[in-house]
Design an enzyme around this catalytic site. Structure first.
Site, short mmCIF file in Angstrom:
data_model
loop_
_atom_site.label_atom_id
_atom_site.label_comp_id
_atom_site.label_asym_id
_atom_site.label_seq_id
_atom_site.Cartn_x
_atom_site.Cartn_y
_atom_site.Cartn_z
N ASP A 164 -38.88 0.80 33.62
CA ASP A 164 -37.62 0.81 34.36
C ASP A 164 -37.86 0.42 35.79
O ASP A 164 -38.88 0.71 36.37
CB ASP A 164 -36.78 2.05 34.31
CG ASP A 164 -36.13 2.22 32.94
OD1 ASP A 164 -34.92 2.15 32.87
OD2 ASP A 164 -36.87 2.43 32.00
N THR A 165 -36.80 -0.01 36.44
CA THR A 165 -37.00 -1.02 37.46
C THR A 165 -35.91 -0.96 38.51
O THR A 165 -34.86 -0.41 38.29
CB THR A 165 -36.96 -2.39 36.74
OG1 THR A 165 -37.91 -2.36 35.70
CG2 THR A 165 -37.23 -3.53 37.67
#
Length: 558
Positions: free
Chosen positions: A370-371
């Site tokens: 996730d980013t």
């Protein structure tokens, strides 16, 4: 008031809500002659704008914004993760790509993990940790392009980590979902679960350990992280958890300047980072989509014909990605072939207009891998498209004692099949999900990105179709309903509920197995975009309502 004047006023008042209701987007673009920063947090966007207003350029603002994101959204990104960036130098009219993804420790090998009884890469814990590349990425961006010192760019994040910030809506939810994971590591619990619980919406969260780590980087640059103060703490954590990373693994790491890859789509040229990233899948997907008249009336946005073509193009492009792409420094990859229009034409022929393909296979190569996302445009037209990540929420779940940040788990994307181009090996980089993007047409330059793991390439392709085929502005294109297919097999596909029931019914009849999501679901990621019209000198910014973020404009200079 005369009858005629009353009529004009009444009609004008009545017209306003009608016009507003006719618009499909929920918010307006930010429009300015000066710089704009778009990120997933208003605090981060404001940090970048303050840097612009004090004389910094787009790169300075991007570093400041990214550093602040690591403070206010620690589950998604931070100095324990990797980074990719595309920089547009307006004066030179040139693009630069920076690959700041880290490599595996030299002793982290397939044989090492097999001896521990593992048949697949671990997705958490110390053996999922690769060398974090973000800090070296900041250093290289700063040295090549910045107007300010790195210490100035990091100052807003340091202050906020010390003084604290109120936790916003989405982050409060993310935090609450990771409680059990964080309790698996004593230092993660101490850092991120004050009072043995996640901070609630609006509660002040402080991270003095992270402030100290950022201050060390501000004072010493990359050496603080890869050789000195922080490196010692990372190696202590490795030893404590039975990891194999060494001082040499950290000290020898260096981010790499690369040439972005591109394809044409309609009248746009679209740029992505080359492998080891998944950006090549976005370009192949666009090449396949180009074989279908998405801009014609029988197709059109949200139509079953357009959606079917795009979903099937996704399957074909991603299957090729997984089979052929890895770290180009360790093998020769068929990048040119996968980017070719001829390859796309052959792959497009496999799409049956009436039936979904639930068992897609990769194409056969001819003889012969996730980013958080943020973007900035400054008043001179310089642009940065930057993405940075811990991979999963709170990464590996391991916090080096006293550092205030979590080590990412990007190594989880390696493959233990020695015949795979993504096979684990020492000082090799894994196939990467995070990708920044850029596009241009005539006098227009556009930096954009949409985060969310394997969602990203398919989301980039949908965004470009919204712009090029469906003639949306950048805010409407970011907001528009999206589909996402995380599986690399079967016919399951997630869709936001804003797609019509009629379209969903027709797709189901073709064999697609639709998992219906909400109006704005985080499953399809969150995006940001900025656009510069060099013909008028005007900048535009957009921010996705699927995040807590905001596009913020710089105030005019005095």
């Amino acid at each position: 008031m005369t009858r005629s004047l009353f009529t004009i006023v009444a009609l004008t008042i009545l017209a306003l809500p009608i016009l507003a209701q006719d618009r499909s987007q929920s918010r307006s673009m930010v429009v300015s002659r000066n710089g704009i920063v778009a990120s997933e947090s208003p605090l981060a966007s404001q940090a970048g704008v303050r840097i612009l207003e004090s004389g910094g350029n787009a790169v300075d603002a991007a570093i400041a914004t990214n550093a602040m994101m690591g403070v206010v959204e620690p589950m998604m990104n931070g100095i324990g993760g990797d980074l990719f960036a595309i920089v547009y130098d307006a004066k030179a009219n040139k693009l630069y790509g920076l690959n700041a993804s880290g490599w595996a420790p030299k002793e982290l090998t397939i044989e090492f993990l097999r001896k521990q009884g593992l048949s697949a890469m671990p997705q958490k814990g110390i053996n999922a940790v690769t060398v974090p590349g973000a800090v070296d990425g900041w250093q290289k961006l700063s040295e090549k392009f910045a107007r300010k010192k790195l210490a100035e760019d990091l100052a807003p994040a340091i202050r906020t980590a010390q003084q604290g910030f109120p936790v916003p809506e989405w982050d409060a939810l993310y935090w609450a979902n990771e409680v059990d994971y964080l309790r698996g590591d004593e230092d993660a619990t101490k850092t991120y679960l004050p009072n043995d619980r996640p901070p609630k919406l609006g509660e002040i969260f402080r991270n003095p350990d992270l402030a100290a780590s950022l201050q060390a980087i501000a004072s010493e640059g990359r050496n603080a992280f890869y050789k000195n103060y922080i490196a010692v703490k990372i190696l202590d954590a490795e030893k404590r958890h039975g990891g194999v990373m060494t001082a040499q693994d950290l000290a020898e790491y260096s981010a790499e300047w690369v040439e972005p890859i591109s394809t044409t789509y309609r009248d746009w040229t679209v740029y992505e980072m080359p492998p080891n990233g998944q950006g090549i899948a976005a370009l192949e997907m666009l090449n396949i989509m180009e074989k279908f008249p998405l801009d014609e009336k029988e197709y059109g946005f949200g139509s079953p014909k357009a959606l079917h073509a795009m979903i099937e193009a996704k399957k074909l492009a991603y299957t090729d990605l997984v089979k052929y792409i890895g770290d180009p420094r360790h093998q020769k990859l068929p990048t040119a072939t996968l980017l070719s229009k001829e390859w796309a034409a052959d792959r497009a022929k496999l799409i049956d207009p009436d039936h979904a393909n639930c068992d897609v296979t990769a194409g056969t190569l001819p003889p012969g891998g996730d980013t958080t996302y943020l973007t900035v445009v400054d008043r001179d037209g310089n642009m940065v498209s930057l993405i940075q990540s811990n991979y999963s929420g709170f990464g590996s779940g391991i916090v080096p004692a006293g550092t205030g940040f979590v080590l990412h788990n990007r190594g989880g994307l390696f493959n233990l099949d020695p015949n795979s181009p993504d096979a684990l090996a020492g000082h090799k980089r894994p196939l990467h999900t995070i990708i920044p993007a850029f596009a241009q047409k005539g006098d227009i330059r556009m930096a954009f990105g949409i985060m969310g793991g394997w969602n990203q390439s398919q989301a980039h392709a949908q965004f470009m179709a919204n712009i090029a085929d469906f003639k949306m502005n950048i805010q409407a294109a970011v907001e528009a309903p999206r589909f996402v297919k995380y599986a690399f097999t079967n016919c399951e596909v997630e869709m936001e509920s804003r797609f019509s029931q009629a379209a969903r019914n027709e797709l189901t009849a073709k064999g697609h197995k639709i998992q219906l999501k909400g109006v704005f679901t985080s499953d399809v990621g969150g995006g940001q975009a900025v656009l510069r019209d060099f013909g008028t000198g005007v900048n535009y910014g957009a921010s996705d309502p699927r995040k807590d973020g905001q596009a913020v404009a710089e105030l005019p200079l005095e």
